[in-house]
Write an enzyme that holds these catalytic residues in place. Structure first.
Site, PDB file in Angstrom:
ATOM      1  N   ASP A 151       0.890  -2.031   0.077  1.00 52.18           N
ATOM      2  CA  ASP A 151      -0.421  -0.068  -0.365  1.00 52.18           C
ATOM      3  C   ASP A 151       0.625   1.397   0.297  1.00 52.18           C
ATOM      4  O   ASP A 151       0.133   2.697   0.262  1.00 52.18           O
ATOM      5  CB  ASP A 151      -0.802   0.094   0.858  1.00 52.18           C
ATOM      6  N   SER A 152       1.979   0.784   0.071  1.00 49.94           N
ATOM      7  CA  SER A 152       2.631   2.364  -0.499  1.00 49.94           C
ATOM      8  C   SER A 152       2.967   2.599  -1.177  1.00 49.94           C
ATOM      9  O   SER A 152       3.240   3.970  -1.973  1.00 49.94           O
ATOM     10  CB  SER A 152       4.081   1.850  -0.136  1.00 49.94           C
ATOM     11  N   ASP A 191      -1.288  -6.073  -0.569  1.00 48.35           N
ATOM     12  CA  ASP A 191      -1.207  -5.860   0.883  1.00 48.35           C
ATOM     13  C   ASP A 191      -2.660  -5.515   1.253  1.00 48.35           C
ATOM     14  O   ASP A 191      -3.255  -4.480   0.554  1.00 48.35           O
ATOM     15  CB  ASP A 191      -0.491  -4.377   0.813  1.00 48.35           C
ATOM     16  N   LYS A 216      -0.538  -8.992   3.147  1.00 48.24           N
ATOM     17  CA  LYS A 216       0.168  -8.929   4.072  1.00 48.24           C
ATOM     18  C   LYS A 216      -0.687  -7.986   5.252  1.00 48.24           C
ATOM     19  O   LYS A 216      -1.889  -7.208   4.445  1.00 48.24           O
ATOM     20  CB  LYS A 216       0.507  -8.072   3.806  1.00 48.24           C
ATOM     21  N   GLU A 224      -0.632  -5.220   8.263  1.00 49.37           N
ATOM     22  CA  GLU A 224      -0.713  -4.750   9.974  1.00 49.37           C
ATOM     23  C   GLU A 224      -0.801  -4.694  11.209  1.00 49.37           C
ATOM     24  O   GLU A 224      -1.901  -5.169  10.872  1.00 49.37           O
ATOM     25  CB  GLU A 224       0.196  -2.942   9.583  1.00 49.37           C
ATOM     26  N   GLU A 245       9.495  -4.046  10.464  1.00 49.69           N
ATOM     27  CA  GLU A 245      10.132  -2.175   9.615  1.00 49.69           C
ATOM     28  C   GLU A 245      10.378  -1.761  11.165  1.00 49.69           C
ATOM     29  O   GLU A 245       9.860  -1.550  11.420  1.00 49.69           O
ATOM     30  CB  GLU A 245       9.033  -2.393   8.871  1.00 49.69           C
TER      31      GLU A 245
HETATM   32  O1  KIV Z   1       3.601  -1.057   1.909  1.00 51.40           O
HETATM   33  C1  KIV Z   1       4.781  -1.113   1.545  1.00 51.40           C
HETATM   34  O2  KIV Z   1       5.743  -1.509   0.277  1.00 51.40           O
HETATM   35  C2  KIV Z   1       5.115  -1.842   2.822  1.00 51.40           C
HETATM   36  C3  KIV Z   1       6.980  -2.585   2.535  1.00 51.40           C
HETATM   37  C4  KIV Z   1       7.451  -1.529   3.023  1.00 51.40           C
HETATM   38  C5  KIV Z   1       7.093  -3.297   3.504  1.00 51.40           C
HETATM   39  O3  KIV Z   1       4.669  -2.774   3.418  1.00 51.40           O
END
Ligand code: KIV
Length: 266
Positions: A49-50, A88, A118, A120, A183
């Site tokens: 989600d970056s 994510d 994934k 958090e 992280e």
């Molecule tokens: O959103 C993302 O790219 C991430 C990575 C930096 C681990 O969570």
């Protein structure tokens, strides 16, 4: 790790930790980049989600929606032949109670064709992770600096609470996650977490002792405008290369030397 070209699976990543083999992971957000990254041979590609920051230009990842993650996840999964594709879960798609959260994870897997999600969070997310895993959805955890909690954490700071990190990582492992991102954590704490877990730890700003590393692709390629975090080691300067190519094109158009004979139909 597979020695042939067959797709990498969740058990392959776990086996790499047992064999002491490091795991390389990169983000990707679209078809072209995902094809290139996959062909170059990383074990996993994260549709992070970056993308809210590096693709959409937001100040943080919070505005990203489930629909947008599915849109990008589809493009990446369509491109990838070998790497494990992980998508994510955006804020707050897994904070909506167990049924809705599992439904959202299932939607991601069904719609994108990815192999894992994934999310958090630490101990507080254990029931949600366990429910996803019992639905057959592989889950990667994410502890330490959790960008979706940036307001609660007071900024993007290195996390140094060893007791909390260890407890969170263990809770995520016990809930059934197959791997966990650490992280921006102090390296000694990441080393300890890595030693105490049997699932692979994938570090970003967590030192060299993790079982694997992940980076935001744009940072690795030198595409990020402005501030680049300390944990990044850019391996290329695509920002400079793009500026050079675009300037050359502009100058050739202005000079009337593009298109030349080779690019002209008769
Ligand atoms: O959103 C993302 O790219 C991430 C990575 C930096 C681990 O969570």
């Amino acid at each position: 790790m597979t020695s042939d070209d067959r797709p990498i699976t969740v058990p392959d990543l776990i086996a790499m930790k047992s064999a002491g083999r490091k795991i390389s992971v990169l983000t990707a957000y679209d078809y072209t980049m995902a094809r290139l990254v996959d062909a170059a041979g990383v074990e996993a590609i994260l549709v992070g989600d970056s993308l809210g920051m590096v693709v959409q230009g937001h100040a943080n990842t919070l505005p990203v929606t489930l629909k947008q993650m599915i849109y990008h996840g589809e493009m990446v999964a369509r491109a990838v032949r070998r790497a494990l594709v992980i998508v994510d879960m955006p804020f707050p798609s897994f904070h909506l109670g167990i049924n809705k959260s599992v439904g959202n994870a299932a939607r991601i897997v069904k719609r994108t064709g990815c192999q894992a999600v994934k999310l958090e969070g630490g101990g507080e997310q254990a029931p949600v992770i366990a429910a996803m895993v019992s639905a057959g959805i592989p889950v990667m955890g994410h502890v330490g600096l959790r960008p979706q909690s940036v307001h609660q954490l007071g900024g993007y700071r290195v996390q140094r609470d060893a007791q909390r990190l260890l407890a969170d990582a263990k809770a995520v492992e016990q809930a059934g996650a197959f791997s966990i991102v650490l992280e921006c954590t102090a390296a000694e704490i990441a080393d300890r977490v890595t030693a105490e877990l049997s699932i692979p730890t994938i570090g970003i700003g967590a030192g060299a002792g993790c079982d694997g590393q992940v980076l935001v692709l744009n940072d690795l390629l030198g595409l990020t405008p402005g501030h680049v975090p300390r944990h990044v080691k850019a391996a290329a300067d695509l920002k400079g290369e793009i500026a050079r190519a675009v300037t050359q094109y502009r100058d050739e158009v202005r000079a009337g030397t593009f298109p030349g004979k080779e690019q002209t139909f008769r």
